[in-house]
Design a protein around this motif. Structure first.
Motif, PDB file in Angstrom:
ATOM      1  N   PRO A  25      38.610  42.339  50.407  1.00  0.00           N
ATOM      2  CA  PRO A  25      39.437  41.520  51.303  1.00  0.00           C
ATOM      3  C   PRO A  25      39.779  40.187  50.653  1.00  0.00           C
ATOM      4  N   PHE A  26      41.013  39.756  50.777  1.00  0.00           N
ATOM      5  CA  PHE A  26      41.441  38.493  50.191  1.00  0.00           C
ATOM      6  C   PHE A  26      42.728  38.056  50.877  1.00  0.00           C
ATOM      7  N   GLY A  27      42.761  36.809  51.307  1.00  0.00           N
ATOM      8  CA  GLY A  27      43.959  36.278  51.942  1.00  0.00           C
ATOM      9  C   GLY A  27      44.322  36.956  53.238  1.00  0.00           C
ATOM     10  N   GLY A  28      43.308  37.443  53.951  1.00  0.00           N
ATOM     11  CA  GLY A  28      43.563  38.074  55.235  1.00  0.00           C
ATOM     12  C   GLY A  28      44.009  39.513  55.153  1.00  0.00           C
ATOM     13  N   GLU A  29      44.028  40.086  53.952  1.00  0.00           N
ATOM     14  CA  GLU A  29      44.448  41.470  53.776  1.00  0.00           C
ATOM     15  C   GLU A  29      43.475  42.193  52.837  1.00  0.00           C
ATOM     16  N   GLU A  30      43.408  43.499  52.994  1.00  0.00           N
ATOM     17  CA  GLU A  30      42.633  44.308  52.057  1.00  0.00           C
ATOM     18  C   GLU A  30      43.478  44.531  50.803  1.00  0.00           C
ATOM     19  N   ARG A  31      42.848  44.357  49.631  1.00  0.00           N
ATOM     20  CA  ARG A  31      43.560  44.567  48.365  1.00  0.00           C
ATOM     21  C   ARG A  31      42.877  45.676  47.564  1.00  0.00           C
ATOM     22  N   HIS A  32      43.651  46.462  46.832  1.00  0.00           N
ATOM     23  CA  HIS A  32      43.056  47.377  45.873  1.00  0.00           C
ATOM     24  C   HIS A  32      42.383  46.566  44.772  1.00  0.00           C
ATOM     25  N   MET A  33      41.288  47.102  44.226  1.00  0.00           N
ATOM     26  CA  MET A  33      40.538  46.378  43.200  1.00  0.00           C
ATOM     27  C   MET A  33      40.163  47.325  42.062  1.00  0.00           C
ATOM     28  N   VAL A  34      40.296  46.835  40.837  1.00  0.00           N
ATOM     29  CA  VAL A  34      39.765  47.510  39.650  1.00  0.00           C
ATOM     30  C   VAL A  34      38.680  46.594  39.107  1.00  0.00           C
ATOM     31  N   THR A  35      37.443  47.054  39.130  1.00  0.00           N
ATOM     32  CA  THR A  35      36.302  46.186  38.845  1.00  0.00           C
ATOM     33  C   THR A  35      36.311  45.687  37.407  1.00  0.00           C
ATOM     34  N   ALA A  36      35.672  44.533  37.219  1.00  0.00           N
ATOM     35  CA  ALA A  36      35.589  43.929  35.890  1.00  0.00           C
ATOM     36  C   ALA A  36      34.848  44.845  34.923  1.00  0.00           C
ATOM     37  N   GLN A  37      33.786  45.518  35.405  1.00  0.00           N
ATOM     38  CA  GLN A  37      33.012  46.355  34.486  1.00  0.00           C
ATOM     39  C   GLN A  37      33.814  47.543  33.977  1.00  0.00           C
ATOM     40  N   SER A  38      34.685  48.100  34.822  1.00  0.00           N
ATOM     41  CA  SER A  38      35.513  49.219  34.354  1.00  0.00           C
ATOM     42  C   SER A  38      36.547  48.738  33.348  1.00  0.00           C
ATOM     43  N   ARG A  39      37.061  47.546  33.554  1.00  0.00           N
ATOM     44  CA  ARG A  39      38.009  46.971  32.603  1.00  0.00           C
ATOM     45  C   ARG A  39      37.314  46.680  31.268  1.00  0.00           C
ATOM     46  N   ARG A  40      36.136  46.091  31.328  1.00  0.00           N
ATOM     47  CA  ARG A  40      35.426  45.731  30.101  1.00  0.00           C
ATOM     48  C   ARG A  40      35.079  46.979  29.283  1.00  0.00           C
ATOM     49  N   ARG A  41      34.648  48.036  29.980  1.00  0.00           N
ATOM     50  CA  ARG A  41      34.343  49.252  29.245  1.00  0.00           C
ATOM     51  C   ARG A  41      35.606  49.830  28.603  1.00  0.00           C
ATOM     52  N   ALA A  42      36.708  49.816  29.329  1.00  0.00           N
ATOM     53  CA  ALA A  42      37.955  50.315  28.765  1.00  0.00           C
ATOM     54  C   ALA A  42      38.339  49.530  27.509  1.00  0.00           C
ATOM     55  N   GLU A  43      38.186  48.214  27.567  1.00  0.00           N
ATOM     56  CA  GLU A  43      38.524  47.376  26.413  1.00  0.00           C
ATOM     57  C   GLU A  43      37.571  47.626  25.251  1.00  0.00           C
ATOM     58  N   ARG A  44      36.288  47.717  25.555  1.00  0.00           N
ATOM     59  CA  ARG A  44      35.291  47.889  24.488  1.00  0.00           C
ATOM     60  C   ARG A  44      35.465  49.242  23.799  1.00  0.00           C
ATOM     61  N   THR A  45      35.647  50.306  24.563  1.00  0.00           N
ATOM     62  CA  THR A  45      35.801  51.621  23.947  1.00  0.00           C
ATOM     63  C   THR A  45      37.146  51.742  23.229  1.00  0.00           C
ATOM     64  N   HIS A  46      38.161  51.080  23.746  1.00  0.00           N
ATOM     65  CA  HIS A  46      39.466  51.050  23.072  1.00  0.00           C
ATOM     66  C   HIS A  46      39.311  50.444  21.680  1.00  0.00           C
ATOM     67  N   SER A  47      38.618  49.323  21.603  1.00  0.00           N
ATOM     68  CA  SER A  47      38.433  48.651  20.314  1.00  0.00           C
ATOM     69  C   SER A  47      37.545  49.466  19.386  1.00  0.00           C
ATOM     70  N   ARG A  48      36.492  50.086  19.935  1.00  0.00           N
ATOM     71  CA  ARG A  48      35.592  50.881  19.098  1.00  0.00           C
ATOM     72  C   ARG A  48      36.321  52.090  18.524  1.00  0.00           C
ATOM     73  N   THR A  49      37.175  52.727  19.335  1.00  0.00           N
ATOM     74  CA  THR A  49      37.942  53.872  18.858  1.00  0.00           C
ATOM     75  C   THR A  49      38.893  53.464  17.740  1.00  0.00           C
ATOM     76  N   ARG A  50      39.545  52.333  17.918  1.00  0.00           N
ATOM     77  CA  ARG A  50      40.455  51.846  16.882  1.00  0.00           C
ATOM     78  C   ARG A  50      39.706  51.513  15.600  1.00  0.00           C
ATOM     79  N   ALA A  51      38.586  50.827  15.726  1.00  0.00           N
ATOM     80  CA  ALA A  51      37.813  50.462  14.540  1.00  0.00           C
ATOM     81  C   ALA A  51      37.297  51.711  13.823  1.00  0.00           C
ATOM     82  N   GLY A  52      36.835  52.696  14.609  1.00  0.00           N
ATOM     83  CA  GLY A  52      36.330  53.924  14.010  1.00  0.00           C
ATOM     84  C   GLY A  52      37.395  54.705  13.268  1.00  0.00           C
TER      85      GLY A  52
END
Length: 495
Positions: free
Chosen positions: A40-67
């Motif tokens: 909930p934010f600003g009086g309305e329900e908002r869809h959310m993509v959690t920080a941990q899911s974003r961080r994992r996506a970024e970390r694995t993206h970089s690891r795949t590229r480096a590999g």
């Protein structure tokens, strides 16, 4: 020895990144019931993509590229987060000529228990550590090298250690009437690893070993312990320096305060979700139906093979992250990287972090939604003495019926907010903007011509952080009395 590392100039210490992105018919992250996450934010329900899911996506993206040898981190080690370090160490021991797989695994587990790690309680987890451990991906090979180089002494210690564990557990197991077998020597509630690493020892009538009993277990030799901790240390694993690591089970473990701050992504408008009905065909039934000779046979093979519902969301999201350039350099220096390499590695890490922030997308349901092909509507990047989060500008939800397309409204709000803040504060830079959207490109042109755009438009992700040669100053002392991790192993562990 005092650790030295390059220092980012104070006015450039933090890199703030902001993205407006639109996702259509996706489910990038789910709650325990398989539903989209919301907040909930600003009086309305908002869809959310959690920080941990974003961080994992970024970390694995970089690891795949480096590999794959791609990107600025191709020449560096990356980290791996897993519970399988005993199995990985045992596999590395077999590569070193340990022909008995049981001996290799028993030795690997005992050594990891000796530094403080605990293992699972059940049959399927008894070779897995109880916690995920984020360590350099070659840590298993390094631990195996430490073990193999002092094989006879460690084998002798393992034998003594296993006998002491058995003696410590036997009275408790007998008193509780636990039936022991070769496959399950410990009780269903606990295992040898729990006993070995518990703060106390074992005693009759005790649920856990009594105070002081842990001393009955032989301690791992100091030089071996130092070598194992050195193998688990961040070293040159760039993603550990970026995202940090905390390991409570090893009191003297080299924990890392992350250099990256990540916020949850949320829709700039009220959330709406769709329960999408789907049906799956049974190919064998369809084949029989197509070849049916009469009406009744065709009816018997009618209908879908399976039906169900899946939740899907669409929306325009705002997300934010910040990089502490100074903390990144501290982490690299304290992790054991040679001082002369810290600055080059920090610049490479920053470039890859920005690339991953822009391009990485959580992979949930990627095959049925094609979500990972999405590109941001707008990316805003700028430097400052502190991080700046512009989430509050979307407290008032976008009303598309009254204001127009959510992405264009969000872009204009974000850039106007940035213009306001840069006008009123001296600790923030103008920064750069990048877009992959034709409508946003036109909007940027209008805002620039009208004097509303303070950030400089760029056409490449690598241009978002400007001239990195200007981002760092000379060398200064970062910490007082901190001993260099690449020095003597005795100093590494404080042993």
């Amino acid at each position: 020895m005092t650790v030295l590392a390059p220092q980012a100039r104070e006015e450039h210490q933090f890199l703030s990144l902001h993205v407006i992105e639109t996702l259509i018919a996706v489910l990038p992250v789910r709650d325990e019931n398989g539903r989209p996450k919301s907040i909930p934010f600003g009086g309305e329900e908002r869809h959310m993509v959690t920080a941990q899911s974003r961080r994992r996506a970024e970390r694995t993206h970089s690891r795949t590229r480096a590999g794959a040898g791609d990107g600025p981190l191709a020449a560096y080690t990356m980290g791996m987060r897993t519970r399988e370090w005993a199995l990985l160490t045992a596999a590395a021991l077999k590569e070193r000529g340990w022909t008995d797989p049981d001996e290799a695994l028993t030795t690997a587990k005992a050594v990891l228990e000796g530094v403080g790690l605990k293992f699972g309680d059940r049959e399927r987890t008894r070779h897995l550590t109880k916690v995920l451990l984020f360590a350099p991906e070659d840590a298993g090979e390094k631990i195996a090298k430490v073990i193999d180089e002092d094989r006879e002494a460690i084998q002798s210690w393992v034998g003594e250690y296993e006998r002491a564990k058995a003696a410590a557990n036997a009275p408790r197991g007998k008193r509780r009437g636990v039936r022991k077998t070769a496959e399950a020597p410990e009780s269903a509630e606990t295992d040898a690893a729990d006993t070995a690493s518990a703060p106390g020892g074992s005693g009759a009538g005790a649920e856990a070993p009594p105070e002081g009993g842990a001393d009955k277990l032989p301690k791992l030799p100091k030089e071996v312990r130092a070598g194992v901790l050195a193998a688990l240390a961040p070293a040159e694993a760039i993603d550990i320096a970026l995202y940090g690591r905390f390991l409570a089970e090893i009191a003297d473990s080299p924990n890392v305060d992350g250099a990256v701050q990540s916020g949850a992504a949320f829709t700039v408008h009220a959330a709406e979700e769709v329960d999408d009905f789907y049906s799956a065909a049974d190919d064998a039934k369809l084949r029989r139906k197509a070849n049916a000779l009469d009406y009744l046979d065709a009816v018997d093979d009618g209908g879908a093979g399976m039906t169900g519902y899946q939740s899907l969301i669409s929306g325009t999201f705002y997300r934010h992250a910040a990089l502490d350039r100074q903390q990144l350099r501290v982490n690299l220096a304290l992790g054991g990287m040679a001082p002369g390499r810290v600055e080059t590695a920090a610049r490479a890490a920053e470039q890859e972090f920005v690339e991953a922030f822009v391009n990485a997308v959580p992979a949930a349901k990627k095959n049925t939604t094609a979500s990972t092909g999405s590109l941001p509507k707008l990316v805003l990047a700028f430097d400052g003495k502190r991080p700046f989060n512009y989430a509050a500008v979307f407290e008032r939800p976008v009303d598309e019926g009254r204001e127009g397309p959510a992405s264009l409204v969000a872009v204009r709000r974000l850039l106007k907010q940035h213009r306001l803040v840069t006008r009123k504060r001296a600790d923030i830079a103008r920064g750069h903007v990048l877009t992959y959207d034709v409508d946003v490109e036109d909007l940027l042109t209008v805002m620039r011509d009208g004097g509303e755009l303070v950030a400089v438009p760029v056409d490449d992700v690598r241009e978002l952080t400007g001239d990195v040669r200007e981002l760092t100053g000379g060398v200064r002392q970062l910490t007082e009395g901190v001993r260099e991790l690449t020095g003597d192993a005795q100093e590494l562990t404080g042993a």
